[in-house]
Motif scaffolding. Structure first.
Motif, PDB file in Angstrom:
ATOM      1  N   MET A   1       0.766  -1.371  -0.057  1.00 45.21           N
ATOM      2  CA  MET A   1      -0.007  -0.189  -0.040  1.00 45.21           C
ATOM      3  C   MET A   1       0.954   1.365  -0.057  1.00 45.21           C
ATOM      4  O   MET A   1       0.700   2.172  -0.740  1.00 45.21           O
ATOM      5  N   LYS A   2       1.962   1.291   0.791  1.00 43.22           N
ATOM      6  CA  LYS A   2       2.903   2.377   0.742  1.00 43.22           C
ATOM      7  C   LYS A   2       3.501   2.668  -0.481  1.00 43.22           C
ATOM      8  O   LYS A   2       3.968   3.729  -0.864  1.00 43.22           O
ATOM      9  N   LYS A   3       3.683   1.654  -1.072  1.00 45.08           N
ATOM     10  CA  LYS A   3       4.419   1.715  -2.356  1.00 45.08           C
ATOM     11  C   LYS A   3       3.639   2.398  -3.433  1.00 45.08           C
ATOM     12  O   LYS A   3       3.846   2.900  -4.310  1.00 45.08           O
ATOM     13  N   ARG A   4       2.284   2.085  -3.531  1.00 43.38           N
ATOM     14  CA  ARG A   4       1.180   2.443  -4.396  1.00 43.38           C
ATOM     15  C   ARG A   4       1.056   4.004  -4.019  1.00 43.38           C
ATOM     16  O   ARG A   4       0.797   5.042  -5.226  1.00 43.38           O
ATOM     17  N   ILE A   5       0.984   4.562  -2.931  1.00 41.40           N
ATOM     18  CA  ILE A   5       0.872   5.894  -2.491  1.00 41.40           C
ATOM     19  C   ILE A   5       2.126   6.754  -2.852  1.00 41.40           C
ATOM     20  O   ILE A   5       2.025   7.974  -3.458  1.00 41.40           O
ATOM     21  N   THR A   6       3.463   6.092  -2.806  1.00 38.22           N
ATOM     22  CA  THR A   6       4.701   6.671  -3.293  1.00 38.22           C
ATOM     23  C   THR A   6       4.541   6.944  -4.932  1.00 38.22           C
ATOM     24  O   THR A   6       4.869   8.067  -5.315  1.00 38.22           O
ATOM     25  N   ILE A   7       4.185   5.870  -5.508  1.00 39.98           N
ATOM     26  CA  ILE A   7       4.030   6.144  -7.040  1.00 39.98           C
ATOM     27  C   ILE A   7       2.881   7.126  -7.435  1.00 39.98           C
ATOM     28  O   ILE A   7       3.374   8.041  -8.305  1.00 39.98           O
ATOM     29  N   ILE A   8       2.081   7.130  -6.792  1.00 34.45           N
ATOM     30  CA  ILE A   8       0.860   8.117  -7.049  1.00 34.45           C
ATOM     31  C   ILE A   8       1.548   9.696  -6.870  1.00 34.45           C
ATOM     32  O   ILE A   8       1.263  10.393  -7.583  1.00 34.45           O
ATOM     33  N   ALA A   9       2.118   9.875  -5.665  1.00 31.91           N
ATOM     34  CA  ALA A   9       2.765  11.023  -5.353  1.00 31.91           C
ATOM     35  C   ALA A   9       3.690  11.542  -6.231  1.00 31.91           C
ATOM     36  O   ALA A   9       3.912  12.563  -6.519  1.00 31.91           O
ATOM     37  N   ILE A  10       4.671  10.724  -6.702  1.00 27.24           N
ATOM     38  CA  ILE A  10       5.623  10.925  -7.728  1.00 27.24           C
ATOM     39  C   ILE A  10       4.900  11.511  -8.995  1.00 27.24           C
ATOM     40  O   ILE A  10       5.347  12.255  -9.620  1.00 27.24           O
ATOM     41  N   CYS A  11       3.972  10.442  -9.485  1.00 29.82           N
ATOM     42  CA  CYS A  11       3.095  10.969 -10.789  1.00 29.82           C
ATOM     43  C   CYS A  11       2.572  12.408 -10.562  1.00 29.82           C
ATOM     44  O   CYS A  11       2.494  13.234 -11.407  1.00 29.82           O
ATOM     45  N   LEU A  12       1.944  12.586  -9.462  1.00 27.06           N
ATOM     46  CA  LEU A  12       1.371  13.990  -9.516  1.00 27.06           C
ATOM     47  C   LEU A  12       2.346  14.861  -9.223  1.00 27.06           C
ATOM     48  O   LEU A  12       2.044  16.052  -9.737  1.00 27.06           O
ATOM     49  N   VAL A  13       3.494  14.833  -8.718  1.00 31.45           N
ATOM     50  CA  VAL A  13       4.552  15.755  -8.815  1.00 31.45           C
ATOM     51  C   VAL A  13       5.047  16.071 -10.039  1.00 31.45           C
ATOM     52  O   VAL A  13       5.374  17.257 -10.554  1.00 31.45           O
ATOM     53  N   ALA A  14       5.285  14.771 -10.928  1.00 27.62           N
ATOM     54  CA  ALA A  14       5.554  15.146 -12.306  1.00 27.62           C
ATOM     55  C   ALA A  14       4.552  15.689 -12.931  1.00 27.62           C
ATOM     56  O   ALA A  14       5.113  16.549 -14.009  1.00 27.62           O
ATOM     57  N   VAL A  15       3.454  15.585 -12.716  1.00 24.78           N
ATOM     58  CA  VAL A  15       2.236  16.334 -13.667  1.00 24.78           C
ATOM     59  C   VAL A  15       2.532  17.724 -13.431  1.00 24.78           C
ATOM     60  O   VAL A  15       2.402  18.426 -14.301  1.00 24.78           O
ATOM     61  N   VAL A  16       2.562  18.303 -11.988  1.00 26.00           N
ATOM     62  CA  VAL A  16       2.487  19.399 -11.628  1.00 26.00           C
ATOM     63  C   VAL A  16       3.852  20.308 -12.206  1.00 26.00           C
ATOM     64  O   VAL A  16       3.633  21.341 -12.521  1.00 26.00           O
ATOM     65  N   LEU A  17       4.810  19.684 -12.230  1.00 22.35           N
ATOM     66  CA  LEU A  17       6.230  20.060 -12.545  1.00 22.35           C
ATOM     67  C   LEU A  17       6.277  20.340 -14.232  1.00 22.35           C
ATOM     68  O   LEU A  17       6.417  21.428 -14.797  1.00 22.35           O
ATOM     69  N   ALA A  18       5.216  19.376 -15.081  1.00 22.91           N
ATOM     70  CA  ALA A  18       5.298  19.497 -16.442  1.00 22.91           C
ATOM     71  C   ALA A  18       4.253  20.597 -16.920  1.00 22.91           C
ATOM     72  O   ALA A  18       4.579  21.632 -17.534  1.00 22.91           O
ATOM     73  N   ALA A  19       3.299  20.796 -15.936  1.00 29.58           N
ATOM     74  CA  ALA A  19       2.146  21.814 -16.219  1.00 29.58           C
ATOM     75  C   ALA A  19       2.707  23.062 -15.915  1.00 29.58           C
ATOM     76  O   ALA A  19       2.732  24.172 -16.679  1.00 29.58           O
TER      77      ALA A  19
END
Length: 163
Positions: A1-19
């Protein structure tokens, strides 16, 4: 479960940085701060060398013979977007002076010459609805410019060069 939250957080940060990057790049490009390669070396670029220069006998400031307060100026300033030259006119007997004209608005016109016909397209400050006028040139030399309306042979306009 912790791994899934980490991946989602990394994806969200990547999307925010790209935007954020895209927004900054887009704003900089709008302000002209980004240099884009509009003329790549691997493609063919064609320039129009066929630009016909403005008739030097027409270019200049003219004064009407019958109404010396009516002025017309024909420039050799080419408008590449409209494919015409610029000109302007005003009549001081109607309390309109050169300094009253809006730049490329009321009082300005596009013009070209084809054979012995000069065409003028009046511009407006409020709308982009050109008004076409066409005249048959009868005399065009360094000091005199005479033309008439093609449909009304008795309507003749005579101008002299104003130095």
């Amino acid at each position: 479960m912790k791994k899934r939250i980490t991946i989602i957080a990394i994806c969200l940060v990547a999307v925010v940085l790209a935007a954020a990057f895209w927004s900054g790049y887009h704003d900089a490009k709008q302000m002209g701060m980004v240099n884009t390669n509009d003329h790549p070396t691997h493609g063919a670029i064609y320039f129009d060398d066929e630009l016909v220069p403005a008739d030097p006998l027409i270019v200049g400031r003219w004064e009407n013979c019958d109404n010396p307060k009516w002025h017309k100026v024909y420039y050799d300033d080419y408008d590449e977007e409209e494919c015409f030259y610029w000109g302007k006119e005003w009549d001081e007997s109607e309390d309109i002076y050169e300094e009253d004209l809006d730049y490329h608005g009321n009082g300005w016109f596009h013009w070209d010459k084809r054979d012995n016909v000069i065409r003028e397209f009046a511009t407006m400050s409020v709308r982009n609805v050109p008004i076409r006028r066409e005249y048959q040139i009868t005399v065009s030399n360094k000091d005199s410019f005479v033309y008439r309306e093609p449909d009304h042979e008795n309507v003749v306009f005579r101008f002299v060069k104003n130095q």
